[in-house]
Design a protein around this motif. Structure first.
Motif, mmCIF file in Angstrom:
data_model
loop_
_atom_site.group_PDB
_atom_site.id
_atom_site.type_symbol
_atom_site.label_atom_id
_atom_site.label_comp_id
_atom_site.label_asym_id
_atom_site.label_seq_id
_atom_site.Cartn_x
_atom_site.Cartn_y
_atom_site.Cartn_z
ATOM 1 N N MET A 144 0.866 -1.440 -0.056
ATOM 2 C CA MET A 144 0.102 -0.098 0.033
ATOM 3 C C MET A 144 0.849 1.312 0.131
ATOM 4 N N SER A 145 0.610 2.291 -0.953
ATOM 5 C CA SER A 145 1.753 3.337 -1.161
ATOM 6 C C SER A 145 0.724 4.270 -1.863
ATOM 7 N N VAL A 146 1.256 5.589 -1.595
ATOM 8 C CA VAL A 146 0.854 6.830 -2.211
ATOM 9 C C VAL A 146 1.950 7.486 -2.541
ATOM 10 N N CYS A 147 1.847 7.961 -3.862
ATOM 11 C CA CYS A 147 2.797 9.031 -4.296
ATOM 12 C C CYS A 147 2.229 10.196 -4.454
ATOM 13 N N VAL A 148 3.103 11.138 -3.842
ATOM 14 C CA VAL A 148 2.504 12.584 -3.702
ATOM 15 C C VAL A 148 3.398 13.493 -4.799
ATOM 16 N N SER A 149 2.645 14.218 -5.527
ATOM 17 C CA SER A 149 3.465 15.261 -6.216
ATOM 18 C C SER A 149 3.836 16.467 -5.509
ATOM 19 N N ASP A 209 6.740 16.215 -11.346
ATOM 20 C CA ASP A 209 6.043 16.335 -12.717
ATOM 21 C C ASP A 209 5.082 15.100 -12.741
ATOM 22 N N GLN A 210 4.582 14.544 -12.008
ATOM 23 C CA GLN A 210 3.245 13.586 -12.190
ATOM 24 C C GLN A 210 2.397 13.725 -11.152
ATOM 25 N N LEU A 211 1.351 13.155 -11.517
ATOM 26 C CA LEU A 211 -0.038 13.182 -10.514
ATOM 27 C C LEU A 211 0.067 12.425 -9.602
ATOM 28 N N SER A 212 -0.586 12.720 -8.665
ATOM 29 C CA SER A 212 -0.547 12.040 -7.341
ATOM 30 C C SER A 212 -1.181 10.782 -7.630
ATOM 31 N N ARG A 213 -0.925 9.682 -6.883
ATOM 32 C CA ARG A 213 -1.858 8.318 -7.170
ATOM 33 C C ARG A 213 -1.614 7.631 -5.986
#
Length: 238
Positions: free
Chosen positions: A1-6, A33-37
């Motif tokens: 489980m992970s979240v990537c934040v711009s 330079d990416q959308l959060s996902r």
């Protein structure tokens, strides 16, 4: 489980700071330079609003809205706040100002995900406004000040958001000073007229002669009482 934040996603950073359970359970990574996902329980979600709604529903359902109507309204406000152009933010601030004329929060009677996301998105815009412009949208400014003071200092620090001093009183307008007269203005006005000549001194009048006072100068008159009667309206006056 992970979240990537711009790096530029203040809204999602703020949500993770407000809901520490999510930040401690998920692996949080920063992306450029990416959308959060979000990858959660086999579900992959992309975009600030979508990720925020999934996180709120799992870790703090009250933020997402307690009814279907509130959830739809929260989603609507989040979508409107995602517009980042200066003209669009100005329109959005006016929309919030009109909406909050008789309300405290954007949705319902408590802080919601709509308030958090909108606050983070309009923070740079509020920082750019003058005192007069903030006063012109007083309901919007009052709401902004309420949200920023409802959040802990630790949450704001983790997000990188600084407090903005909001003065809800009308700004004092500086007094306008009359422009200094130029040489041309003075010439047009002309030189001041010469003072009038002093009047000639009057010649002293001769002193009056001493007058000798004699008894014949006194006007003496003798009266003769012809009748005495009791006053009709008094006890002792005659």
């Amino acid at each position: 489980m992970s979240v990537c934040v711009s790096n530029e996603d203040l809204a999602l950073k703020l949500l993770l700071a407000v809901v520490p359970e999510a930040a401690s359970e998920l692996s949080v990574d920063a992306v450029v330079d990416q959308l959060s996902r979000l990858d959660l329980d086999g579900q992959q979600v992309e975009g600030t609003n979508s990720v925020a709604q999934v996180l709120a529903a799992k870790y703090n359902s009250e933020l997402a809205g307690t009814t279907d109507a509130e959830q739809a309204e929260v989603s609507q406000w989040m979508t409107m706040s995602a517009r980042h152009g200066p003209a669009e933010l100005q329109v959005f601030a006016q929309t919030i100002n009109n909406h909050l004329a008789q309300r405290t929060f954007l949705v319902g009677e408590r802080l919601s995900l709509a308030d958090l996301v909108a606050f983070a998105n309009v923070h740079p815009y509020m920082a750019s406004l003058s005192s007069q412009k903030r006063f012109n949208v007083s309901h919007f400014s009052r709401w902004f000040d309420l949200i920023q003071h409802s959040l802990s200092a630790d949450a704001l620090a983790k997000t990188g958001i600084q407090l903005i001093e909001i003065d809800l009183n009308a700004p004092v307008q500086p007094k306008k000073q009359a422009p200094a007269a130029t040489a041309q203005d003075k010439k047009a006005a002309g030189e001041p007229k010469a003072a009038k000549k002093e009047k000639k001194e009057k010649k002293p009048q001769p002193a009056a002669k001493d007058v000798v006072i004699v008894p014949s100068m006194i006007d003496l008159r003798v009266g003769h009482i012809v009748e005495v009667a009791k006053h009709p309206d008094a006890d002792t006056l005659y």
